[in-house]
Write an enzyme that holds these catalytic residues in place. Structure first.
Site, PDB file in Angstrom:
ATOM      1  CG  LEU A  73     -37.132 -19.176 -23.487  1.00  0.00           C
ATOM      2  CD1 LEU A  73     -36.005 -19.807 -22.670  1.00  0.00           C
ATOM      3  CD2 LEU A  73     -36.569 -18.186 -24.506  1.00  0.00           C
ATOM      4  CG  ASN A  80     -20.281 -28.144 -15.414  1.00  0.00           C
ATOM      5  OD1 ASN A  80     -20.443 -29.290 -15.013  1.00  0.00           O
ATOM      6  ND2 ASN A  80     -20.953 -27.130 -14.898  1.00  0.00           N
ATOM      7  CG  HIS A  81     -23.861 -30.478 -15.971  1.00  0.00           C
ATOM      8  ND1 HIS A  81     -23.376 -31.454 -15.129  1.00  0.00           N
ATOM      9  CD2 HIS A  81     -24.084 -29.382 -15.195  1.00  0.00           C
ATOM     10  CE1 HIS A  81     -23.320 -30.989 -13.883  1.00  0.00           C
ATOM     11  NE2 HIS A  81     -23.744 -29.731 -13.902  1.00  0.00           N
ATOM     12  CE1 TYR A 114     -29.012 -27.142 -17.798  1.00  0.00           C
ATOM     13  CE2 TYR A 114     -27.102 -28.283 -16.879  1.00  0.00           C
ATOM     14  CZ  TYR A 114     -27.746 -27.112 -17.230  1.00  0.00           C
ATOM     15  OH  TYR A 114     -27.121 -25.900 -17.022  1.00  0.00           O
TER      16      TYR A 114
HETATM   17  N1  NAD Z   1     -25.532 -21.056 -12.274  1.00  0.00           N
HETATM   18  C1  NAD Z   1     -24.580 -21.822 -12.797  1.00  0.00           C
HETATM   19  O1  NAD Z   1     -23.566 -22.070 -12.167  1.00  0.00           O
HETATM   20  C2  NAD Z   1     -24.730 -22.386 -14.200  1.00  0.00           C
HETATM   21  C3  NAD Z   1     -23.838 -23.379 -14.601  1.00  0.00           C
HETATM   22  C4  NAD Z   1     -23.942 -23.860 -15.908  1.00  0.00           C
HETATM   23  C5  NAD Z   1     -24.900 -23.343 -16.770  1.00  0.00           C
HETATM   24  N2  NAD Z   1     -25.773 -22.406 -16.312  1.00  0.00           N
HETATM   25  C6  NAD Z   1     -26.803 -21.927 -17.233  1.00  0.00           C
HETATM   26  O2  NAD Z   1     -26.978 -20.536 -17.075  1.00  0.00           O
HETATM   27  C7  NAD Z   1     -28.356 -20.199 -17.222  1.00  0.00           C
HETATM   28  C8  NAD Z   1     -28.836 -19.463 -15.979  1.00  0.00           C
HETATM   29  O3  NAD Z   1     -28.579 -20.276 -14.837  1.00  0.00           O
HETATM   30  P1  NAD Z   1     -29.264 -19.957 -13.432  1.00  0.00           P
HETATM   31  O4  NAD Z   1     -28.416 -20.591 -12.399  1.00  0.00           O
HETATM   32  O5  NAD Z   1     -29.586 -18.536 -13.347  1.00  0.00           O
HETATM   33  O6  NAD Z   1     -30.588 -20.829 -13.568  1.00  0.00           O
HETATM   34  P2  NAD Z   1     -32.071 -20.489 -13.054  1.00  0.00           P
HETATM   35  O7  NAD Z   1     -32.820 -21.766 -13.076  1.00  0.00           O
HETATM   36  O8  NAD Z   1     -32.013 -19.745 -11.751  1.00  0.00           O
HETATM   37  O9  NAD Z   1     -32.624 -19.497 -14.180  1.00  0.00           O
HETATM   38  C9  NAD Z   1     -33.177 -19.939 -15.382  1.00  0.00           C
HETATM   39  C10 NAD Z   1     -34.387 -19.084 -15.694  1.00  0.00           C
HETATM   40  O10 NAD Z   1     -34.977 -19.568 -16.909  1.00  0.00           O
HETATM   41  C11 NAD Z   1     -36.378 -19.492 -16.761  1.00  0.00           C
HETATM   42  N3  NAD Z   1     -37.067 -20.451 -17.638  1.00  0.00           N
HETATM   43  C12 NAD Z   1     -37.193 -21.799 -17.442  1.00  0.00           C
HETATM   44  N4  NAD Z   1     -37.955 -22.324 -18.419  1.00  0.00           N
HETATM   45  C13 NAD Z   1     -38.324 -21.301 -19.235  1.00  0.00           C
HETATM   46  C14 NAD Z   1     -39.118 -21.204 -20.389  1.00  0.00           C
HETATM   47  N5  NAD Z   1     -39.729 -22.294 -20.929  1.00  0.00           N
HETATM   48  N6  NAD Z   1     -39.292 -19.997 -20.953  1.00  0.00           N
HETATM   49  C15 NAD Z   1     -38.703 -18.886 -20.432  1.00  0.00           C
HETATM   50  N7  NAD Z   1     -37.939 -18.906 -19.324  1.00  0.00           N
HETATM   51  C16 NAD Z   1     -37.749 -20.107 -18.743  1.00  0.00           C
HETATM   52  C17 NAD Z   1     -36.658 -19.786 -15.299  1.00  0.00           C
HETATM   53  O11 NAD Z   1     -37.910 -19.270 -14.878  1.00  0.00           O
HETATM   54  C18 NAD Z   1     -35.473 -19.145 -14.605  1.00  0.00           C
HETATM   55  O12 NAD Z   1     -35.779 -17.855 -14.131  1.00  0.00           O
HETATM   56  C19 NAD Z   1     -29.101 -21.499 -17.482  1.00  0.00           C
HETATM   57  O13 NAD Z   1     -29.270 -21.662 -18.876  1.00  0.00           O
HETATM   58  C20 NAD Z   1     -28.165 -22.549 -16.945  1.00  0.00           C
HETATM   59  O14 NAD Z   1     -28.335 -23.789 -17.617  1.00  0.00           O
HETATM   60  C21 NAD Z   1     -25.715 -21.923 -15.043  1.00  0.00           C
END
Ligand code: NAD
Length: 268
Positions: free
Chosen positions: A54, A114-115, A138
């Site tokens: 990204l 939520n953060h 974050y």
């Molecule tokens: N799971 C939750 O409860 C939760 C809560 C709040 C926010 N989120 C947000 O939802 C999204 C997905 O969460 P998740 O739990 O699946 O997280 P995750 O870490 O499992 O997935 C994130 C993905 O983004 C990819 N990534 C990281 N850096 C990258 C880059 N430079 N270029 C391209 N891809 C990149 C990673 O390889 C990973 O597969 C995230 O943005 C996270 O911040 C999730």
């Protein structure tokens, strides 16, 4: 029957939520374009797979070619160094919006967190107009991502729904998550509302199921018509009352962001 979108892009497709969402998106688009920095299992029919960092502006520009709408879930999903978060989340989300503008993409759903409001205390009840209170680098990057959405709507008319996801896992892992839990079905429903409500402008939606304890008021997102069907109440048995008073200063008990409030790099 014709599907609503020709091509829907999911970033973060190899991540936890990306893997959950992947099979659920096919109903909405002829082609689902799946992207991540790490390799993704090969495309099924109706899918395209694009490996892309990204933070690489040219690659992200190509990634958005031919896309109708974006579900932006890619990036670093926990606390990390500012430098790492700067590339993946801040530069990365900027690249998504710039490319969306260049390619005429009209709608983005941003996986915020939520953060972004993690320093509120759990006994406060806030709505989307409450000032952000990020609990680390974050959380700060999520606030920046949300503000990109605000700016690109005001400046370029790209509509955004920021879903401040609570905790989206199969079940709550601790008592804090009894309030923040978002079931996968309710996440899908939040995405459906975010993608298909006719006008969303710039909207912030708190992403939780209909849990017994509520920290957030979604009145400013009522136009989305998001009504969660699940509740963490069915997991109450996982966290029986011990009878002891919890330490009121324990971050897991005190703050929305839980332990994130003490893990930011400022403490290194
Ligand atoms: N799971 C939750 O409860 C939760 C809560 C709040 C926010 N989120 C947000 O939802 C999204 C997905 O969460 P998740 O739990 O699946 O997280 P995750 O870490 O499992 O997935 C994130 C993905 O983004 C990819 N990534 C990281 N850096 C990258 C880059 N430079 N270029 C391209 N891809 C990149 C990673 O390889 C990973 O597969 C995230 O943005 C996270 O911040 C999730």
């Amino acid at each position: 029957m014709a599907k609503p979108f020709k091509r829907l892009l999911l970033t973060g497709a190899a991540g936890n939520l990306g893997k959950v969402l992947r099979p659920r998106l096919a109903q909405w688009a002829d082609v689902v374009r799946l992207s991540d920095i790490v390799s993704i299992t090969p495309a099924n029919s109706g899918e395209e797979v694009v490996q892309c960092d990204l933070s690489d502006k040219a690659a992200v520009n190509q990634l958005l070619d031919g896309v109708d709408a974006v579900l932006h879930f890619g990036g670093i999903s926990t606390e990390n160094t500012f430098e790492a978060i700067l590339k993946a989340n801040i530069q990365g989300t900027y690249n998504i919006y710039e490319a969306a503008h260049l390619h005429g993409v009209r709608r983005i759903v941003f996986a915020s967190s939520n953060h972004a409001v993690g320093f509120y205390e759990q006994n406060q009840f806030i709505d989307a107009f409450a000032p952000t209170r990020p609990d680390g680098m974050y959380g700060l990057s999520k606030v920046f991502g949300e503000q990109l959405g605000r700016y690109y709507y005001d400046r370029a008319g790209i509509e955004t729904v920021c879903i401040r996801i609570g905790s989206s896992y199969p079940e709550p892992a601790n008592p804090r998550m009894m309030a923040s839990w978002l079931s996968y079905d309710d996440l899908q429903e939040a995405l459906r509302c975010s993608l298909f409500t006719r006008r969303v402008g710039f909207t912030v939606l708190f992403g939780t199921s209909d849990n017994p304890v509520k920290w957030w008021d979604n009145k400013h997102a009522s136009h989305l018509g998001f009504h969660p069907h699940d509740s963490s109440v069915r997991f109450l048995h996982l966290f029986p009352e011990s009878g002891a008073y919890p330490d009121p200063d324990d971050p897991m008990v005190r703050y929305v962001g839980g332990t994130f409030v003490t893990t930011g790099p400022i403490y290194e």
